[in-house]
Scaffold this active site. Structure first.
Site, PDB file in Angstrom:
ATOM      1  N   ARG A 162      -2.710  -6.521  -3.629  1.00  0.00           N
ATOM      2  CA  ARG A 162      -2.854  -6.028  -2.248  1.00  0.00           C
ATOM      3  C   ARG A 162      -3.566  -4.686  -2.320  1.00  0.00           C
ATOM      4  O   ARG A 162      -3.055  -3.731  -2.888  1.00  0.00           O
ATOM      5  CB  ARG A 162      -1.500  -5.881  -1.574  1.00  0.00           C
ATOM      6  CG  ARG A 162      -1.619  -5.526  -0.085  1.00  0.00           C
ATOM      7  CD  ARG A 162      -0.261  -5.593   0.591  1.00  0.00           C
ATOM      8  NE  ARG A 162      -0.379  -5.378   2.022  1.00  0.00           N
ATOM      9  CZ  ARG A 162      -0.361  -4.183   2.621  1.00  0.00           C
ATOM     10  NH1 ARG A 162      -0.218  -3.084   1.880  1.00  0.00           N
ATOM     11  NH2 ARG A 162      -0.478  -4.078   3.927  1.00  0.00           N
ATOM     12  N   GLY A 163      -4.806  -4.636  -1.751  1.00  0.00           N
ATOM     13  CA  GLY A 163      -5.669  -3.477  -1.898  1.00  0.00           C
ATOM     14  C   GLY A 163      -5.051  -2.174  -1.483  1.00  0.00           C
ATOM     15  O   GLY A 163      -5.192  -1.159  -2.180  1.00  0.00           O
ATOM     16  N   GLU A 164      -4.357  -2.198  -0.365  1.00  0.00           N
ATOM     17  CA  GLU A 164      -3.790  -0.946   0.150  1.00  0.00           C
ATOM     18  C   GLU A 164      -2.762  -0.351  -0.803  1.00  0.00           C
ATOM     19  O   GLU A 164      -2.546   0.867  -0.810  1.00  0.00           O
ATOM     20  CB  GLU A 164      -3.135  -1.170   1.512  1.00  0.00           C
ATOM     21  CG  GLU A 164      -4.116  -1.439   2.635  1.00  0.00           C
ATOM     22  CD  GLU A 164      -4.452  -2.928   2.740  1.00  0.00           C
ATOM     23  OE1 GLU A 164      -4.197  -3.665   1.744  1.00  0.00           O
ATOM     24  OE2 GLU A 164      -4.975  -3.348   3.775  1.00  0.00           O
ATOM     25  N   ASP A 165      -2.142  -1.218  -1.620  1.00  0.00           N
ATOM     26  CA  ASP A 165      -1.066  -0.743  -2.497  1.00  0.00           C
ATOM     27  C   ASP A 165      -1.587  -0.198  -3.828  1.00  0.00           C
ATOM     28  O   ASP A 165      -1.072   0.808  -4.331  1.00  0.00           O
ATOM     29  CB  ASP A 165      -0.080  -1.881  -2.794  1.00  0.00           C
ATOM     30  CG  ASP A 165       0.659  -2.342  -1.542  1.00  0.00           C
ATOM     31  OD1 ASP A 165       0.618  -1.607  -0.533  1.00  0.00           O
ATOM     32  OD2 ASP A 165       1.260  -3.424  -1.591  1.00  0.00           O
ATOM     33  N   THR A 166      -2.600  -0.849  -4.419  1.00  0.00           N
ATOM     34  CA  THR A 166      -2.948  -0.493  -5.814  1.00  0.00           C
ATOM     35  C   THR A 166      -4.440  -0.324  -6.069  1.00  0.00           C
ATOM     36  O   THR A 166      -4.840  -0.011  -7.194  1.00  0.00           O
ATOM     37  CB  THR A 166      -2.428  -1.576  -6.785  1.00  0.00           C
ATOM     38  OG1 THR A 166      -3.098  -2.814  -6.501  1.00  0.00           O
ATOM     39  CG2 THR A 166      -0.932  -1.766  -6.659  1.00  0.00           C
ATOM     40  N   GLU A 183      -4.152 -16.774  -1.370  1.00  0.00           N
ATOM     41  CA  GLU A 183      -4.861 -16.615  -2.642  1.00  0.00           C
ATOM     42  C   GLU A 183      -3.973 -17.060  -3.801  1.00  0.00           C
ATOM     43  O   GLU A 183      -4.420 -17.779  -4.717  1.00  0.00           O
ATOM     44  CB  GLU A 183      -5.245 -15.139  -2.805  1.00  0.00           C
ATOM     45  CG  GLU A 183      -6.136 -14.814  -3.986  1.00  0.00           C
ATOM     46  CD  GLU A 183      -6.516 -13.340  -3.975  1.00  0.00           C
ATOM     47  OE1 GLU A 183      -7.596 -13.018  -3.441  1.00  0.00           O
ATOM     48  OE2 GLU A 183      -5.717 -12.510  -4.474  1.00  0.00           O
TER      49      GLU A 183
END
Length: 871
Positions: free
Chosen positions: A28-32, A95
């Protein structure tokens, strides 16, 4: 490192080459994206691992973008980074579901990473994951079936083995993850495993056994002669095992880099590759040394330094920190140094020095067929010629490749005519020449002597001749061994292609004028010199000891007419069957009949020998055929130390010959009546073989006894390293009853009994003197090893000398009546005395008259012998 000896060299087969990407990372992009995942992508990139990266931020919308579907389906390894809000993204869940559909444990790998969430929350859908699914359940956008699939996939993926990285140092964990992936996709780096490099597997197997488990930092040396395959092995090994290391570096030509950029260039290339930083800027050697000290600390690295020609080329760190890599690298690291010079490897403390050997017969054949026929089998008309080529190449890969490629597409007649010239192919000579050019002048001379005539001779004898030549053999021979130019056990051996190199070098300045060469070894060249009768002061050695050089070329020319060969077609000679059992001996040419039966009888005019004022070695020792000698021998070089002449055609040596430096005189089966006219002075002459007229034992033999029984005790010299053997002289006559025993034909065989000392009466004795019952002198020498084996405390009779077989295969005994004998223990010091004496004579030669030299010689009888052999 468990099972390191296997793990280092070997790797399991893999289908990684069929995947577009090595790794697909679900996160998840926002997290890592700007933290853990960014560092992970960077680490993968540094190790050459191809990971799909969503640079265009295509993870948007309700459905998975086509680019992502292709990336998932084309990836080998799946990494799923579970964060607290991972399940809140329906995009991530879709995904993950597609990843699970593509996941096949037998060919793909799925590895979960729990970033900031407890693995049990993911498996049980508790905590943040329970909340996320409650929201999905309430939404009307998702069907129940899809939500159920997400739940099942999360539970299954979270149950797989992976990493819980909470409260752990991220660099350490990322390194562990990268190493795991490298082991999975590693064999994609081993592309040479399948590119048909001939002979590599045997090298890998041998090297793996010798290396063993690597639990520390190992320095491995790879050495061998030029063109033998050192670099090929180093490159193949690097590409096969580099994936097992955190850091890797391959400098393919250290010598060239050092010449262009010095130590700084070598250091920069090593650090740039090892740290995977292309634009690395290093201000100076001190800065680079400090950088290596800090950045390579505990790194598990594979470093290959190829083509190191001088030890100083490896001095890339300041303050003589030659062991910096060994001290700073981590456990399991390997530093490989590839050099022709073993001394460099020893100086660098190599734990293992691997000598690359020539290819065996099967691999040599495979490599030749690959280049000459572009197949894995021999075309039938070329079997005999192929045998000739492989026999010459002796498993040398470069020679096989060059000759094979040169002959590709050519017909049989071309092969036969081209083989002689191809032996000295420039592309082969240029590679081999590098090692020769790096030698000191004296070592070059040793190399040329061995290449032209001292190969395949006993080490002690080679050292003796080189010592006489003034070449310091103890050190010089070891230099050649270290540079892989010779091997030296009991026999000094040199590969055939290196012998060709040596002869090529001797000829190169005046290839069509052999009288200008320093050495002559080929009958045709000697014949040219003898016919032209030009000044030959450059010639220092003439050695002809076999009939090979006379017959070889004619054999090849005959083979060129094999267009109508009756060799059988063998279409079944396939790579996986007949080639495995192929034996070169099956295709060897049979030797032609003895030249004695031929109309051809080679003749040598000896007049040219009288002009060779610098000749030091003269050896005519042909086997299996007769040589005619014509002309007149008016002089012999006074520089001669070694004179061997089978069937010497004259009744004495030239009157002007002064044997001051003579060490060895061997004139078997000759016409000699007496060695020379009058009295001659010989300094420390201690070896002669064969028989000549004579009745007195020279004074040099300082132990004289009557009778024929020899019983010597060598106990007092056995432990003296300077003792090299015993020289004997026996005076004897042949009784009348022996004469009838000598009446055998030339074709009769003979057997030298081990109970006594053998002499071939038929060949060595002068028949006329035998009939007159004249005395003969028999000179012979036993080296240290043979004396201990045959003589030490073992009484021997100098009478029953030979058992000879007649045409009916019946053994008869020939014997002589030995009147007296003398012997002398011979030491290395005798040779040193001889050399010192030579120096004195040469220094004062201009001031001393002939009479003065004789007076001086007679005053030092302990160092000389006066032979008066006139009748």
């Amino acid at each position: 490192m468990a099972s390191a000896s296997n793990a280092i060299i070997q790797c399991t087969s893999s289908s990684s080459s069929s995947f577009e990407y090595d790794v697909f990372v679900s996160f998840r992009g926002e997290d890592t994206r700007n933290s853990f995942t960014a560092f992970l992508f960077e680490a993968l990139k540094k190790q050459g691992i191809e990971a799909f990266k969503d640079d265009k931020d295509i993870r948007k919308g309700e459905s998975i973008a086509p680019e992502l579907i292709r990336a998932i389906e084309g990836s080998h390894v799946f990494l799923v980074v579970f964060s607290k809000d991972y399940a809140s993204s329906t995009w991530c869940l879709r995904e993950l579901a597609h990843i699970w559909n593509c996941f096949q444990p037998s060919t793909r790998h799925l590895l979960p990473i729990f970033y900031d969430v407890d693995p049990s929350q993911v498996r049980k859908l508790s905590g943040d994951y329970e909340k996320a699914f409650a929201q999905h359940q309430q939404s009307s956008r998702f069907q129940e079936k899809e939500i159920t699939t997400w739940r099942e996939v999360l539970e299954r993926v979270a149950s797989l083995s992976g990493w819980d990285i909470r409260n752990k140092e991220q660099p350490t964990v990322i390194d562990e993850i990268v190493q795991k992936i490298k082991k999975i996709v590693g064999c994609k780096f081993s592309i040479l495993r399948n590119d048909n490099l001939v002979g590599m597997e045997s090298h890998f197997s041998t090297l793996s056994k010798q290396l063993g488990p690597v639990n520390d930092v190992r320095v491995v040396g790879i050495t061998g002669m030029g063109g033998i395959g050192k670099s090929t092995l180093g490159r193949a090994l690097y590409e096969r095992i580099s994936h097992q290391f955190n850091s890797s570096c391959y400098i393919d030509d250290v010598s060239k880099l050092y010449r262009l950029e010095g130590s700084a260039g070598v250091q920069k290339d090593l650090l740039s590759q090892s740290l995977n930083e292309t634009n690395l800027k290093i201000r100076n050697l001190s800065y680079g040394t400090d950088l290596a000290w800090r950045r390579l600390h505990n790194a598990k690295a594979l470093i290959v330094l190829d083509n190191v020609e001088e030890d100083k080329q490896l001095n890339m760190f300041t303050a003589n920190r030659n062991n910096l890599l060994r001290e700073r690298l981590g456990r399991g690291s390997i530093v490989i140094i590839i050099s022709r010079d073993q001394q460099i490897l020893k100086a660098r403390g190599a734990d293992l020095i691997y000598q690359v050997k020539p290819l065996d017969d099967t691999d040599a054949l495979r490599l030749f067929c690959k280049n000459a026929f572009k197949n894995n089998y021999i075309m039938s008309d070329f079997k005999t010629l192929t045998s000739h080529v492989l026999s010459h190449c002796e498993g040398h890969p470069l020679a096989i490749e060059v000759l094979g490629s040169s002959l590709f597409g050519k017909d049989v007649s071309y092969w036969g005519s081209a083989l002689v010239s191809l032996r000295e192919s420039k592309s082969i000579m240029d590679v081999l020449r590098i090692s020769f050019d790096q030698l000191e002048d004296t070592h070059k001379e040793i190399f040329l002597d061995i290449a032209c005539f001292l190969y395949d001779h006993d080490v002690i004898y080679v050292k003796e001749i080189l010592d006489f030549r003034g070449f310091n053999p103890e050190y010089g021979l070891q230099v050649l061994v270290d540079k892989s130019l010779i091997t030296m056990r009991r026999i000094v051996e040199m590969h055939d292609v290196l012998r060709n190199l040596g002869k090529y070098i001797v000829r190169e300045k005046s290839p069509w004028n052999p009288w200008k060469w320093s050495r002559l070894w080929d009958f045709k060249d000697l014949n040219i010199v003898s016919l032209d009768n030009k000044a030959t002061e450059n010639v220092e050695a003439i050695v002809h000891e076999e009939d090979y050089d006379i017959e070889k070329d004619s054999d090849l020319e005959e083979d060129s007419n094999l267009e109508d060969s009756d060799l059988e077609e063998d279409s079944d000679l396939e790579e996986d069957s007949d080639l495995e059992d192929y034996d070169l001996e099956d295709y060897d040419l049979e030797e032609d009949s003895d030249l004695e039966d031929s109309h051809f009888l080679p003749t040598v005019r000896v007049d040219a020998l009288s002009t060779m004022s610098n000749l030091k070695l003269l050896k005519f020792r042909y086997a299996g055929y007769e040589i005619n000698y014509s002309g007149t021998l008016t002089k012999l070089s006074n520089e001669l130390g070694y004179l061997t002449w089978v069937k010497y055609p004259f009744e004495c040596l030239p009157p002007s010959f002064e044997p001051d430096k003579l060490v060895e005189l061997i004139l078997p089966k000759s016409n000699i009546k007496q060695l020379w006219e009058g009295r001659k002075v010989i300094h420390s002459f201690y070896r002669s073989e064969g028989v000549s007229p004579g009745s007195e034992i020279p004074k040099w033999f300082n132990n004289e006894h009557e009778g024929n029984c020899v019983s010597l005790d060598a106990s007092h010299v056995m432990h003296d390293d300077n003792w090299i053997g015993v020289a004997f002289c026996a005076i004897f006559v042949v009784p009348h009853e022996t004469i009838s025993a000598m009446a055998f034909s030339k074709t009769d065989g003979y057997y030298s009994g081990f109970s006594d000392i053998p002499v071939d009466f038929y060949e060595d004795l002068d028949q006329e003197l035998v009939l007159d019952k004249s005395d003969h002198m028999w000179l012979f020498f036993f080296d240290r090893k043979m004396f201990i084996f045959k003589f030490h405390l073992q009484p021997k009779n100098l009478g029953r000398l030979l058992l000879k077989c007649d045409g009916r295969r019946k053994w008869k005994e020939s014997y002589a009546e030995v009147k007296k004998y003398g012997y002398r223990w011979v030491y290395k010091g005798d040779n040193e005395q001889r050399k010192r004496k030579f120096g004195e004579i040469e220094e004062n030669e201009g001031m001393m008259s002939e009479e003065g030299r004789k007076d001086d010689a007679s005053s030092s009888q302990e160092n000389t012998i006066n032979l008066d052999l006139s009748l």
